[in-house]
Structures are given as C-alpha cells and as structure tokens.
Design a protein around this motif. Structure first.
Motif, mmCIF file in Angstrom:
data_model
loop_
_atom_site.group_PDB
_atom_site.id
_atom_site.type_symbol
_atom_site.label_atom_id
_atom_site.label_comp_id
_atom_site.label_asym_id
_atom_site.label_seq_id
_atom_site.Cartn_x
_atom_site.Cartn_y
_atom_site.Cartn_z
ATOM 1 N N GLY A 116 0.812 -1.208 0.000
ATOM 2 C CA GLY A 116 0.000 0.000 0.000
ATOM 3 C C GLY A 116 0.847 1.260 0.000
ATOM 4 N N LEU A 117 1.952 1.242 0.751
ATOM 5 C CA LEU A 117 2.875 2.390 0.739
ATOM 6 C C LEU A 117 3.492 2.565 -0.645
ATOM 7 N N PHE A 118 3.908 1.464 -1.239
ATOM 8 C CA PHE A 118 4.476 1.530 -2.591
ATOM 9 C C PHE A 118 3.445 2.056 -3.588
ATOM 10 N N GLU A 119 2.186 1.684 -3.398
ATOM 11 C CA GLU A 119 1.130 2.142 -4.312
ATOM 12 C C GLU A 119 0.944 3.661 -4.185
ATOM 13 N N ASP A 120 1.031 4.176 -2.956
ATOM 14 C CA ASP A 120 0.970 5.630 -2.766
ATOM 15 C C ASP A 120 2.056 6.314 -3.586
ATOM 16 N N MET A 121 3.250 5.740 -3.550
ATOM 17 C CA MET A 121 4.367 6.334 -4.280
ATOM 18 C C MET A 121 4.167 6.222 -5.780
ATOM 19 N N LYS A 122 3.689 5.077 -6.246
ATOM 20 C CA LYS A 122 3.457 4.892 -7.680
ATOM 21 C C LYS A 122 2.472 5.919 -8.215
ATOM 22 N N GLN A 123 1.472 6.251 -7.413
ATOM 23 C CA GLN A 123 0.427 7.170 -7.846
ATOM 24 C C GLN A 123 0.729 8.625 -7.499
ATOM 25 N N GLY A 124 1.868 8.872 -6.858
ATOM 26 C CA GLY A 124 2.243 10.233 -6.506
ATOM 27 C C GLY A 124 1.330 10.874 -5.483
ATOM 28 N N LYS A 125 0.737 10.063 -4.617
ATOM 29 C CA LYS A 125 -0.215 10.587 -3.640
ATOM 30 C C LYS A 125 0.460 11.268 -2.451
ATOM 31 N N GLN A 126 1.709 10.940 -2.190
ATOM 32 C CA GLN A 126 2.323 11.349 -0.946
ATOM 33 C C GLN A 126 2.714 12.826 -0.925
ATOM 34 N N PHE A 127 2.655 13.400 0.263
ATOM 35 C CA PHE A 127 3.228 14.720 0.527
ATOM 36 C C PHE A 127 4.194 14.508 1.680
ATOM 37 N N GLY A 128 5.418 14.183 1.343
ATOM 38 C CA GLY A 128 6.393 13.810 2.350
ATOM 39 C C GLY A 128 6.732 12.334 2.249
ATOM 40 N N LYS A 129 7.327 11.827 3.295
ATOM 41 C CA LYS A 129 7.859 10.468 3.283
ATOM 42 C C LYS A 129 6.815 9.431 3.693
#
Length: 347
Positions: A321-334
């Motif tokens: 799920g964390l990797f999916e956040d990164m794949k989709q560019g959802k994150q603001f920060g780490k």
C-alpha cells in the motif's frame, strides 16, 4: 532470529526493466553479531524512497534479490563490537545508501542490522522514530543541493529560491532547510493542495506549473527589491534550464538532484550569456550528513511524513500500500513503516 523483507524474482528469473514489478517476500535470517567497530542496532522504523520503487521495477542499477530493501532507517543500539569506543545505547540513523542492490549488503527493512559505528549518527531527540527514519537520504540530498551546491549566498538571509515539484521528500527538506536559513522560498507543483501545504510549512508562495505563464507569475511574487531568483532547487529536469533563463538572476544557480521529467536537458546560449551555473547534485558526503543532522537538531526541524504504517515488519499487504501511494504520486512527504512497537523478535 530476525525478519527481513526482500524483493523476489518472478518464476525464478529477473524481469525486463520497466516491465516487471517484483513482489515482496519475508525471510527469517540469523540475528547478526557485531564485530570489531560494528554496532548491533534493533531497527524500529524505515522509510521508502523512489529508488525502492525503481528496484521493484528493475529500473535501478545493481538490482539484487539477496539484500533487504530500503535505505533509510532508525533504531536503538543494543550492543557493540569489542573495538567500539563508546558502547552506550542511543537512537541511530544511518548514512550509507543501502538496500536492494549489489553495491552494499545492508538494508533497513529488517529487525536487526550491524553497521560500522562511523556510519551512524545519533538521531535528534525531538524526532519521533518515523521522522528520524524519514530523514537520512532526503535530508542529505536536500542539504547538498541547497547549501553545498546553490551556495551560502544563494540559500539564506533574504535569498529568493524556487523549489520545484513540492511534495517529494527531497523538495520538502529543501523547503524546510531554506526557510530555517531565512530564505524566501517559492514552490511549484501540479497540485494546488500541495502548494497550500507548502505555504503552511513556510513557503512564501507557489504556482501550478501546468498553468500558462507560471514563470511570469512566480516573478510577480518576488519580495520588494528582488527582480529575479537567486537559485532553483530542481528534481525534474526537462525544460528547467529554459525556465531558469527567465527566472534566475545573472550568475544564478540551478541545482539539479534528479530528472524525473527527462534524462536530457538542453543547455541554451541564453544561459551562457546570463552566466547561469548548472550544478548536478548527488546524495552527499559523510561530512555533509553530519552537518545536516546537527542542523536538524539545532533548528528543531521536523521532516514531513506523509503516512506512517504502524504494523508488523512482515505486513506485505500494508507495505504494498505504501508503494502504491508512491506509484500514484499521492504522498506529501515520506512514506514510513514503523514496526518498533510490534516486533516480536527477542533481543
């Protein structure tokens, strides 16, 4: 024994770069014993970087299935080798680029790790485990790009700086450092929400780079007495130099730590005539890492954590799920996994 998370081949074979997405797997490995000047660290949290996503896509040099993943981590020193000068226990945050490659056989997505005492720094006491785990790679990359490469004069006390692509870990740490150093920081993003969050963190303003004429809009935001920006901290590449010609002062600096838009950047004659310096910037040195951690401690700076997954280290679905956040560019920060409170392994 110790649990550790690796990537696994599909059908026993490496995949084609960019066409594969390696699954995660958990292994139980012997708990290491510190030798010589090594420290034994019980890891409590680790954070993702884009390199970890690229490893799963076979888009990073030296991919291997035999080294635990992740380069950033924090933990508590629980024992030391016989040659360690100071065997007191402390929270430690690591320096070297680790995880998932043939270049170094350590990774932070495991419960126990041995590292040379010269490769760790005491984590600032004001940071949570998740924040400390979020600091090393992005903090050092931002520190070098801003302070070492953009330079003292262009990165503090009234300087006007642009940080592109706000929302990524490095960009946010560059924002944090520049604000603490007294600079006027302006950001770019395709997300109005991320721009607003950056303003809440101290940015003087920002623009959506998908809007027509965003560069002119940025120039109109400059503080009184400023006609151009002093430096650009850039992780995009592409047409960055073309835009820099319009935005930077004569002799200004564009410090480039990545090229997410394009691996090539045309260098224009206008940039030559304006004496613009283009400086490539990699992660940083051991000395810069120590300086960066000390500055975070001195200024009470907190890395921005987008999401913390508090779970067992072997929660592969949660990690995906964390990797999916990164794949989709959802994150603001780490993106962080905090497994210190749930680990069942005995010391």
């Amino acid at each position: 024994m110790s649990k550790a998370v690796y990537i696994a081949p599909i059908d026993g074979k490496p995949g084609k770069p960019g066409q594969v997405y390696y699954p995660l797997t958990v292994r139980t490995v012997p708990k290491p014993t510190p030798q010589g000047k090594e420290l034994l660290i019980k890891l409590t949290a680790a954070s993702l970087n884009h390199r970890d996503l690229f490893l799963r896509q076979h888009l990073y040099p030296g991919v291997t299935f035999d080294v635990p993943l992740l380069a950033d981590g924090v933990g508590t020193v629980i024992s030391a080798g016989p040659e360690v000068s100071n065997a007191e226990k402390w929270k430690a945050t690591g320096y070297r680029i680790m995880g998932g490659t043939k270049s170094y056989d350590k990774g932070t997505l495991q419960e126990f790790i041995t590292l040379p005492e010269s490769e760790v720094e005491e984590a600032p006491a004001h940071l949570s485990d998740a924040e400390a785990a979020a600091l090393p790679l992005t903090g050092l990359t931002a520190w070098r790009a801003l302070v070492s490469k953009a330079g003292e004069r262009n990165s503090k006390d009234g300087a006007a700086i642009i940080v592109t692509g706000i929302g990524g870990g490095v960009a946010l740490m560059a924002l944090r450092f520049a604000v603490a150093r007294g600079a006027h920081v302006f950001v770019t993003s395709s997300s109005e929400e991320k721009i607003q969050k950056a303003v809440e963190l101290g940015a003087s303003g920002g623009v959506n780079y998908k809007e027509e004429g965003w560069d002119k809009k940025l120039l109109s935001m400059l503080p009184a007495g400023k006609k151009n920006f002093d430096a650009i901290i850039d992780g995009a590449g592409g047409d960055s130099i073309e835009k820099a010609v319009k935005l930077l002062k004569v002799g200004g600096v564009i410090s480039i730590y990545g090229m997410t838009v394009s691996p090539k950047m045309p260098f224009l004659m206008q940039a030559v005539l304006k004496n613009i310096d283009v400086r490539g910037s990699t992660m940083g040195s051991r000395k810069e890492f120590k300086e960066m951690v000390e500055y975070v401690r001195e200024k009470n700076i907190h890395p921005v954590v987008s999401r913390t997954l508090q779970t067992e280290i072997d929660d592969l679905a949660g990690l995906d799920g964390l990797f999916e956040d990164m794949k989709q560019g959802k994150q603001f920060g780490k993106l962080v996994i905090d497994f210190g409170k749930t680990s069942n392994s005995k010391l």
